[in-house]
Design a protein around this motif. Structure first.
Motif, PDB file in Angstrom:
ATOM      1  N   ILE A   1       7.458  15.907  -4.703  1.00 24.17           N
ATOM      2  CA  ILE A   1       7.368  14.446  -4.742  1.00 24.17           C
ATOM      3  C   ILE A   1       7.253  13.880  -3.336  1.00 24.17           C
ATOM      4  N   MET A   2       7.997  14.455  -2.394  1.00 27.53           N
ATOM      5  CA  MET A   2       7.895  14.012  -1.009  1.00 27.53           C
ATOM      6  C   MET A   2       6.495  14.261  -0.452  1.00 27.53           C
ATOM      7  N   ASN A   3       5.898  15.397  -0.792  1.00 27.71           N
ATOM      8  CA  ASN A   3       4.524  15.688  -0.368  1.00 27.71           C
ATOM      9  C   ASN A   3       3.548  14.675  -0.941  1.00 27.71           C
ATOM     10  N   THR A   4       3.741  14.327  -2.217  1.00 24.12           N
ATOM     11  CA  THR A   4       2.889  13.321  -2.857  1.00 24.12           C
ATOM     12  C   THR A   4       3.031  11.984  -2.145  1.00 24.12           C
ATOM     13  N   CYS A   5       4.265  11.600  -1.850  1.00 31.63           N
ATOM     14  CA  CYS A   5       4.545  10.356  -1.145  1.00 31.63           C
ATOM     15  C   CYS A   5       3.881  10.347   0.229  1.00 31.63           C
ATOM     16  N   SER A   6       3.985  11.469   0.937  1.00 27.14           N
ATOM     17  CA  SER A   6       3.388  11.596   2.263  1.00 27.14           C
ATOM     18  C   SER A   6       1.872  11.405   2.202  1.00 27.14           C
ATOM     19  N   ASN A   7       1.243  12.014   1.208  1.00 28.62           N
ATOM     20  CA  ASN A   7      -0.216  11.927   1.068  1.00 28.62           C
ATOM     21  C   ASN A   7      -0.667  10.525   0.673  1.00 28.62           C
ATOM     22  N   LEU A   8       0.081   9.880  -0.220  1.00 33.57           N
ATOM     23  CA  LEU A   8      -0.313   8.560  -0.703  1.00 33.57           C
ATOM     24  C   LEU A   8      -0.141   7.478   0.360  1.00 33.57           C
ATOM     25  N   LEU A   9       0.979   7.515   1.080  1.00 38.96           N
ATOM     26  CA  LEU A   9       1.301   6.454   2.026  1.00 38.96           C
ATOM     27  C   LEU A   9       0.956   6.807   3.470  1.00 38.96           C
ATOM     28  N   GLY A  10       0.641   8.080   3.722  1.00 41.34           N
ATOM     29  CA  GLY A  10       0.300   8.483   5.078  1.00 41.34           C
ATOM     30  C   GLY A  10       1.490   8.580   6.000  1.00 41.34           C
TER      31      GLY A  10
ATOM     32  N   VAL B   1      10.440   1.364   0.739  1.00 43.87           N
ATOM     33  CA  VAL B   1      11.296   1.902  -0.317  1.00 43.87           C
ATOM     34  C   VAL B   1      10.455   2.151  -1.555  1.00 43.87           C
ATOM     35  N   VAL B   2      10.481   3.381  -2.052  1.00 50.98           N
ATOM     36  CA  VAL B   2       9.733   3.747  -3.258  1.00 50.98           C
ATOM     37  C   VAL B   2      10.650   4.547  -4.179  1.00 50.98           C
ATOM     38  N   GLY B   3      10.369   4.509  -5.465  1.00 51.87           N
ATOM     39  CA  GLY B   3      11.159   5.259  -6.426  1.00 51.87           C
ATOM     40  C   GLY B   3      10.594   6.652  -6.649  1.00 51.87           C
ATOM     41  N   ALA B   4      11.423   7.671  -6.469  1.00 50.37           N
ATOM     42  CA  ALA B   4      10.964   9.051  -6.638  1.00 50.37           C
ATOM     43  C   ALA B   4      10.448   9.312  -8.057  1.00 50.37           C
ATOM     44  N   ASP B   5      10.991   8.590  -9.018  1.00 58.26           N
ATOM     45  CA  ASP B   5      10.601   8.811 -10.419  1.00 58.26           C
ATOM     46  C   ASP B   5       9.288   8.143 -10.783  1.00 58.26           C
ATOM     47  N   LYS B   6       8.749   7.294  -9.872  1.00 61.57           N
ATOM     48  CA  LYS B   6       7.532   6.545 -10.217  1.00 61.57           C
ATOM     49  C   LYS B   6       6.399   6.714  -9.208  1.00 61.57           C
ATOM     50  N   ILE B   7       6.597   7.555  -8.198  1.00 60.48           N
ATOM     51  CA  ILE B   7       5.596   7.662  -7.134  1.00 60.48           C
ATOM     52  C   ILE B   7       4.230   8.084  -7.676  1.00 60.48           C
ATOM     53  N   LYS B   8       4.215   9.052  -8.565  1.00 64.54           N
ATOM     54  CA  LYS B   8       2.934   9.544  -9.084  1.00 64.54           C
ATOM     55  C   LYS B   8       2.233   8.521  -9.961  1.00 64.54           C
TER      56      LYS B   8
END
Length: 282
Positions: free
Chosen positions: A221-230, A160-167
């Motif tokens: 944001i989803m793309n960023t999440c995908s790249n960060l967490l794999g 679980v991650v927050g969309a507003d804080k992923i970056k």
């Protein structure tokens, strides 16, 4: 502020009735596994406990706050390993269980320890265990289960991650979450991401949740999440938990039900696969 609308790039059923019925009728194809077990894992303050409350609210038909949640980020509010079942109206309980766990924090001696998460995935830790930030559980602890069965294991890891804080996620958080994901992958456990607080991350979505899969901001944001967490994009689900609402909202419910339906299928696939594979006793 400029908002950009894309062609709808993921479809969702904005009618909760069929999805609720589908979940209520779901049965596990293994009589030795009474419930599918989902572990909610992520940084402090992203909405793990609120996710449990939102799912329970959908099936209770009213806002539910049985799983206590902190209203602001800081130290982890959850200290013990707790399991929450989902009521099936007046018909008993659904064959689903969500385990809430202490949040991830910066520093090796802060928040839940990675070793404890991995032991939880394996089924070694039993409900009621009080997490310690200084040291992980040992085999001598009375809450340590030596020989977990398939029923004791976690069947799906939900980050679980927050969309507003992923970056703004610290690399230390990312490294800890990736390590847990690698361990889950080694055990064949499916992993997904629930990306909460989408209304805070995107004005277009805040104005109308039905725009979520037309929002360029959410897709970025989803793309960023995908790249960060794999995590692959099709395993990331943007959702909104109940927060300031005092009445039920079908759009909130539909987003969560869409994600819930998918993870039920994937967790069940895990159970079916490992029902025919002997579990190594550690």
């Amino acid at each position: 502020m400029v908002t950009v609308e894309l062609n709808e790039w993921r479809t969702i059923q904005w009618n909760q009735k069929a999805m609720v019925t589908s979940v209520k009728e779901f049965e596990i194809a293994n009589n030795q596994v009474r419930e599918l077990r989902f572990l909610l894992y992520g940084p402090v303050g992203v909405g793990k406990s609120s996710t449990v409350n939102t799912i329970r609210s959908i099936f209770e038909g009213r806002p539910f706050v049985g799983c206590l949640a902190e209203t602001a980020a800081g130290k982890s509010f959850t200290k013990t390993y707790e399991k929450y079942g989902i009521a099936n109206g007046r018909e008993g309980m659904l064959p689903l269980a969500f385990n809430d766990i202490m949040g991830v924090e910066k520093g090796e001696s802060e928040g839940v320890r990675t070793d404890d998460i991995i032991n939880t995935l394996k089924g070694h830790i039993t409900e009621g265990y009080v997490f310690h930030t200084e040291f992980p559980i040992t085999e001598k602890d009375p809450k340590y289960r030596r020989n977990p069965s398939l029923s004791d294991r976690i069947h799906c890891l939900v980050s679980v991650v927050g969309a507003d804080k992923i970056k703004m996620m610290d690399q230390e958080f990312i490294n800890k979450m990736r390590k847990v994901r690698e361990a889950a992958s080694g055990m064949g456990i499916p992993q997904v991401v629930f990306m909460t607080k989408v209304d805070l991350a995107c004005p277009m979505t805040n104005g109308n949740l039905k725009n979520i899969y037309r929002s360029r901001k959410i897709k970025e944001i989803m793309n960023t999440c995908s790249n960060l967490l794999g995590v692959p994009m099709n395993c990331i689900f943007p959702v909104k938990n109940y927060h300031d609402e005092t009445h039920m909202n079908e759009e909130i419910n539909c987003l969560m039900l869409d994600a819930l339906t998918q993870i039920i299928h994937w967790a069940h696939d895990y159970v079916v696969t490992f029902s025919t594979i002997p579990i190594h006793k550690e």
